[in-house]
Structures are given as structure tokens and as C-alpha cells.
Enzyme design. Structure first.
Site, PDB file in Angstrom:
ATOM      1  N   HIS A   1      -3.608   5.911   3.511  1.00  0.00           N
ATOM      2  CA  HIS A   1      -4.019   4.541   2.978  1.00  0.00           C
ATOM      3  C   HIS A   1      -4.118   3.887   3.629  1.00  0.00           C
ATOM      4  O   HIS A   1      -4.735   2.407   4.126  1.00  0.00           O
ATOM      5  CB  HIS A   1      -4.042   5.412   1.291  1.00  0.00           C
ATOM      6  CG  HIS A   1      -5.018   4.181   0.826  1.00  0.00           C
ATOM      7  ND1 HIS A   1      -4.808   2.724   0.664  1.00  0.00           N
ATOM      8  CD2 HIS A   1      -6.047   4.922  -0.471  1.00  0.00           C
ATOM      9  CE1 HIS A   1      -5.106   2.158  -0.202  1.00  0.00           C
ATOM     10  NE2 HIS A   1      -6.861   3.386   0.039  1.00  0.00           N
TER      11      HIS A   1
ATOM     12  N   SER B   1     -11.146  -0.217  -1.066  1.00  0.00           N
ATOM     13  CA  SER B   1     -10.076  -0.584  -1.037  1.00  0.00           C
ATOM     14  C   SER B   1     -10.102  -0.413   0.800  1.00  0.00           C
ATOM     15  O   SER B   1      -9.682  -1.300   1.050  1.00  0.00           O
ATOM     16  CB  SER B   1      -9.253   0.958  -0.799  1.00  0.00           C
ATOM     17  OG  SER B   1      -8.505   1.048  -1.961  1.00  0.00           O
TER      18      SER B   1
ATOM     19  N   ASP C   1       0.644  -0.783   0.125  1.00  0.00           N
ATOM     20  CA  ASP C   1      -0.295   0.334  -0.294  1.00  0.00           C
ATOM     21  C   ASP C   1       0.903   1.216  -0.096  1.00  0.00           C
ATOM     22  O   ASP C   1       2.224   0.999  -0.764  1.00  0.00           O
ATOM     23  CB  ASP C   1      -1.004   0.112   1.104  1.00  0.00           C
ATOM     24  CG  ASP C   1      -2.176   0.171   0.857  1.00  0.00           C
ATOM     25  OD1 ASP C   1      -2.425   1.790   0.411  1.00  0.00           O
ATOM     26  OD2 ASP C   1      -3.411  -0.080   1.284  1.00  0.00           O
TER      27      ASP C   1
END
Length: 620
Positions: free
Chosen positions: A78, A401, A23
Site C-alpha cells: 500500500h 487511498s 502509510d
């Protein structure tokens, strides 16, 4: 998802599980990643902490690597969010300024994490993704979660995540990937490799909403993750087109960049006809913003007091604006409400059918991906607005996600219970025990949610599993007409095709779901061949039952499977007869094998179509 706070939170076998997160990096100082109570890394761990300057691993984050970046530290938020969702610690009283308050916990809080930073502001390099897969496999991770994807489904020999996932599968490591955020467009799913677990996003029973109270006393409910309070006061309300001296009415009504006049919006709530007007409203010094809705089923964090309204409610605000000389409004702080309709597939979640292999159903299953609270770097703003000076340890995000690491947590839970299971066995266990979801006009049925909504409680006891090996996928490639060079680009070895393998039908891959595209307005007969492995009770008999509301005629041969030992395999065939499907029409049913204590469910989907489907736009 059916887990209570302490489920899978015990040390023991769960602390031997290592989740690889590919990620944007990770924020190691987050409470979700502290190592209080953790012992040293599992003996199987072969990785390293190469997080860069000022980055320290511990017995929770046992590995970190970066590639085109100077550090594995998360500078977008994220990666920290997804990592904590998959395997974050149990953290009490987590919230976003009091919203969604409760105990934050990952799917397997006692598991270890190894972070691989392949994305940063603006880009994810293909070479970095392949390197991360190679490193994760060599490091000894058990599960890989990757909430990254391209702008459309690609042929497998050019899809770096499909290639990396193939190599992880060959080593017994299941890769889970987000389906994409281009729903509800048909055929928009970008993760389509059958050896990868593709995750759609669905709602939870907690929904975050907001309200605006107009000067006439009318209250309108909209969407927003709004942490600001205007303390019960009403403030002047102005339409964007009446708050500009520089722009034409249309541009001003949309609140385009540079259009709003600071002196005309200061201390006021501004109504904009474009959701992106929030940035201009903040720049111009507006007190708040009322915006059009982009997705009715999710809420976004705004950089100022504000909310999004549906078109009819936005028109109600405009009518009120025109009805009085001194319009005013008060935007309340957001609140969490119970959503009894959950889980429903999110409108943004990418849909099937599979644009690369039409007879493999994608996505595989859905998991929570709407308004998810998880760890966030405290040095970053929770919005992309540079003028937003707030800093939080936990933030709210939505997307496939966010769904992917939920499913990865379930996969890690199954792996801890069955450390010797193959990647396909784990995938099968989650798919065949998933909760059935309701088919609605908006959801597009199994093309939206696959096998259903993941259920971690039942996934560890599936009874039967559909297993596939590397050789099965090579046969699949042969049946698809791949050249030896194309196959080797994916497999990395000298695999080739026999003449018999060239006749392999994709629908005969031993997959836990069954799908077939048929010619429109014609009669059809389709046969699926499957083999199941007994992982339940040694002496057991499973009987087949078909659940269908469609006109399909479905026959299973044999109708009963008797096992006398664990790991024993039995084969069966499913024949489907039907006629006159129209273009893009879908007929579905499900096959359930049951021994009285286990229910092993497989969706069956037949759909009419030509050779093309709409391709998606980019997603992140």
C-alpha cells in the site's frame, strides 16, 4: 488530470519539495524511488534515515522511520503504491503483465520522499500516527499524504489524524487524507476536518475489463485485472453447487471455504455466487472462476483466470449451463479500453454530508482512484491469496487511498510554484480551479466530488485564494461549543474562547466551498461571509457570476472586487433564499469570480436534513 509526461518532472524548485508519506512503509529498491540524477537533500531537511535493518535511503527517499515495526520496509504494498503515485520517478514501460502499459510517474517525479511506517498487517496504532506527524513536521516535509482512516468520522479531539493535521497546518504543511471507501452511503465520509484536504476517488479514461466466451459463442463483458491467458481454448464449465460432496447446495453455490471438491473442479471453470469464492476456487484447483460483481466501476486482481459479471450476465451463464450437457467457456486476458465518461466518482468513494460539521462540505475534491498502476514490492503477491505465486514491480489498486496521493502530487506541484503559500492557500487553489463534474443520480453531486476533479495545470494560477489561519479554526471550535480542554487537546496550546467567539457560525469559516443544512419544509435565508486574497494580477477586477439550475435565489454583495496590489484582501457576502427542502434533498449552485483570465469557482450546497445520517462501516 491534464499533465503530460514531462510536466513537473524538471529538477529545480520541484526537487526542493519533500513529500511525507504516512502509510505502510516503502520499498526503496523500486525503480520509482532510485536517485539517478538527484543531488543531495534540500538544506531545509532536518530528518533522518531510520529505516531499520537492510534499509537504505538515497537522494530520492531521503528519510524513513518506523514505530511499532522493525523496519520501514513495506510488507503490504500500500505505502509503495501511494508514495510512487505522489512523487515516484518517471519509469517507462511499466505495466501489470502488459496491462495498463505506459510510463509510470508520480505527480512530482523530482520531489523527495520521506516515509513513515505506521501500519502493518492487521493494525495502525494511534500513537504511531501521532508520532509520525510530529516527526514529519520536525523533519521539514512540505506536504503530508495519509491514505489511512477510521471506521467513521470522529470528533476532532479524538481523531489522531485530525490532531496531527492541525499541528502540520499550524506549521504551514498541508495534510491530504483519503475520504474512505464506504460509498455510496450518505454521510460515510470519515475525513472531515476543515484544515485537512479530503480526497474522493474518481475514474480515469482507461478502464480495465475482461471477457468470457461461452460454448454457444456468446461473449459477456465483465470486470477483472486478469493477467492469465487460456490461449483461446474452451474448458468445461461447472456451477459451484454441482461441484461439492461436502456442503449443502446454497453453501456450495457460494463456493464457501472447503466446499469445492478438487476432483470435480480440476481443469474446469467454476461459477460461484459469492465474489469471495475466488479463494476457494483457487484452493480446490479450478482452472478459472466466474463471480458476481461487487462494484461495477472497478476491477480487481484475481489469483486465477476469472472475472466478475453483473447479475443479468451471471444469470445468462446459468441459463447456458442448464441448456447443455457439456457447458464450456474461455476466459480471455483482460484489456484496457477508453472510458469517455470519465471522470466519474467511484461507487465506493465515501460521501457527504459531513457528519461532524454539517455546514462544511466534504469531501473537498476528487482525484483518480480507480484501476491505478503504481509501484509494488516484488516479494509480495499482488493478491491476498497465499497460493498466488506471482510477483510484480507494479500493481493495480483502487480506492480513495489511491486518489489521495494524486491530489498530494498536485499540492506538491503548487507548493513548488509558490513555496511561501500557506496550507489553506494551496488547498484553496486546488479546490477553486477543479474541473466541474456532472451531477448524476449515482454520484450524489457535491457530496460525492466536493469542488470537482483536481486540475494541476490551473491550480498554480488560481487568481484568488480563501485563506484560514490557526486562529480561525480556534474560533470555529468556540462556535461549536468546544470546552477549553477539548480545544487544547487538538491545538496543543493554551487557546481559549472569548464570549464573541462563542457566536461564530461554522458556515462563516473562510472555506473555498459553501454548505448549509436547513430545516425541512420551511423557508430559509442563509448568509455566508468570505474573504479572498489576490494572488493573480496586482491590478485586477473580479466580477461575480452565479451558475445555478436550482430554485435557490442567490445574491452576492458586492458583485465586483477591485484589487490594486498582490496579497490585498477583499470581503463579500453571499445570501441564499429558498424554501421547502425535503429530507436529504440537495440544491446546488456555484459562485465564480472572474477577471477574464482567472476563474475562481466555489460550489454552493444547501440540503435538508435532521440530526442524524447513516454512519459508515470500517475502511482501510
Amino acid at each position: 488530470m491534464g499533465f503530460n509526461v514531462t510536466a513537473s518532472g524538471k529538477r529545480g524548485t520541484h526537487s526542493d519539495i519533500i513529500v511525507g508519506v504516512i502509510d505502510t512503509g516503502i520499498w526503496p529498491e523500486s525503480e520509482s524511488f532510485n536517485d539517478d540524477g538527484f543531488g543531495p537533500p534540500p538544506r531545509k531537511w532536518r530528518g533522518a534515515c531510520e529505516g531499520g535493518e537492510n534499509f537504505t535511503c538515497n537522494n530520492k527517499i531521503i528519510g524513513a522511520r518506523h514505530y511499532s515495526f522493525s523496519s520501514a520496509r513495506d510488507d503490504l504494498g500500500h505505502g509503495s503504491h501511494t508514495a510512487s503515485t505522489a512523487a515516484g520517478n518517471i519509469v517507462k514501460k511499466a505495466s501489470f503483465y502488459g496491462l495498463a502499459q505506459g510510463t509510470a510517474r508520480g505527480g512530482v517525479p523530482s520531489a523527495r520522499i520521506s516515509a513513515y511506517k505506521v501500519c502493518g498487517p492487521g493494525s495502525c496504532q494511534s500513537s504511531d500516527i501521532l508520532s509520525a506527524f510530529d516527526d514529519a513536521i520536525a523533519d521539514g516535509v512540505d506536504i503530508i499524504t495519509i491514505s489511512i482512516g477510521g471506521n467513521q468520522a470522529q470528533e476532532f479531539d479524538t481523531d489522531v489524524i485530525a490532531i496531527g493535521g492541525f499541528h502540520s497546518m499550524a506549521k504551514g504543511i498541508l495534510t491530504l487524507q483519503s475520504a474512505g471507501n464506504d460509498g455510496p452511503v450518505s454521510g460515510s465520509v470519515a475525513s472531515v476536518a476543515p484544515w485537512i484536504f479530503t480526497v474522493a476517488a474518481s475514474s480515469t479514461d482507461r478502464r480495465i475489463i475482461d471477457k468470457v466466451v461461452l460454448g454457444n459463442g456468446k461473449t459477456l463483458v465483465g470486470n477483472s485485472v486478469n493477467s492469465f491467458s487460456l490461449k483461446g481454448k474452451k474448458f468445461p464449465l461447472v456451477y459451484g453447487k454441482g461441484a461439492s460432496r461436502e456442503c449443502k447446495h446454497l453453501e456450495a453455490s457460494l463456493c464457501y471455504s472447503g466446499c469445492l471438491d478438487r476432483t470435480l473442479v480440476k481443469g474446469k471453470i467454476v461459477l460461484c455466487d459469492d465474489v469471495n469464492g475466488r479463494t476457494e476456487a483457487k484452493r480446490a484447483g479450478a482452472l478459472g472462476a466466474i463471480l458476481p460483481i461487487s462494484f461495477e466501476d472497478i476491477s480487481f486482481i484475481l489469483p486465477l483466470p476469472g472475472l466478475s459479471l453483473t447479475e443479468d450476465k451471471l444469470n445468462a451463464v446459468k441459463s447456458y449451463l442448464n441448456s447443455t450437457k457439456k457447458p464450456s467457456a474461455n476466459i480471455l486476458k483482460s484489456e484496457a479500453i477508453k472510458d469517455n465518461a470519465a471522470p466519474e466518482v467511484a461507487s465506493f468513494s465515501s460521501r457527504g454530508p459531513n457528519p461532524i460539521i454539517s455546514d462544511i462540505l466534504k469531501p473537498d475534491a476528487s482525484a483518480p482512484g480507480v484501476d491505478i498502476l503504481a509501484a509494488f514490492p516484488p516479494v509480495l503477491s499482488p493478491t491476498d491469496d497465499t497460493a498466488d505465486k506471482r510477483h510484480v514491480k507494479y500493481s493495480v489498486m483502487s480506492g480513495t487511498s489511491m486518489a489521495c496521493p494524486h491530489a498530494a502530487g498536485v499540492a506538491a506541484h503548487v507548493k513548488a510554484a509558490h513555496p511561501d503559500w500557506s496550507a489553506s492557500a494551496i488547498k484553496s487553489a486546488i479546490m477553486t480551479t477543479a474541473w466541474p463534474m456532472n451531477v448524476t443520480e449515482r454520484s450524489e453531486g457535491e457530496f460525492a466530488f466536493g469542488s470537482g476533479h483536481v486540475n494541476p495545470v490551473t491550480a498554480i494560477h488560481p487568481g484568488l485564494v480563501y485563506e484560514t489561519q490557526k486562529s480561525d479554526y480556534i474560533q470555529l471550535f468556540c462556535g461549536l461549543g468546544y470546552t477549553a480542554e477539548k480545544i487544547r487537546q487538538i491545538s496543543g496550546d493554551n487557546s481559549s474562547c472569548s464570549k464573541a467567539a462563542r457566536n461564530t457560525l461554522p458556515r462563516d469559516l473562510n472555506y473555498p466551498s459553501m454548505a448549509a443544512k436547513v430545516a425541512v419544509e420551511e423557508s430559509f435565508t442563509i448568509k455566508f461571509h468570505r474573504t479572498v486574497t489576490n494572488v493573480g494580477n496586482a491590478n485586477s477586477t473580479y466580477k461575480a457570476k452565479i451558475f445555478s439550475r436550482s430554485s435557490l435565489k442567490i445574491k452576492v454583495v458586492p458583485e465586483a472586487l477591485s484589487f490594486k496590489s498582490l496579497k490585498e484582501k477583499k470581503s463579500f457576502a453571499v445570501t441564499i433564499v429558498g424554501r421547502d427542502l425535503t429530507y436529504n434533498s440537495i440544491l446546488s449552485a456555484s459562485l465564480v469570480w472572474s477577471d477574464g483570465s482567472h476563474s475562481v469557482r466555489s460550489p454552493i450546497v444547501v440540503y435538508g436534513g435532521g440530526d442524524e445520517f447513516t454512519t459508515p462501516s470500517a475502511y482501510n
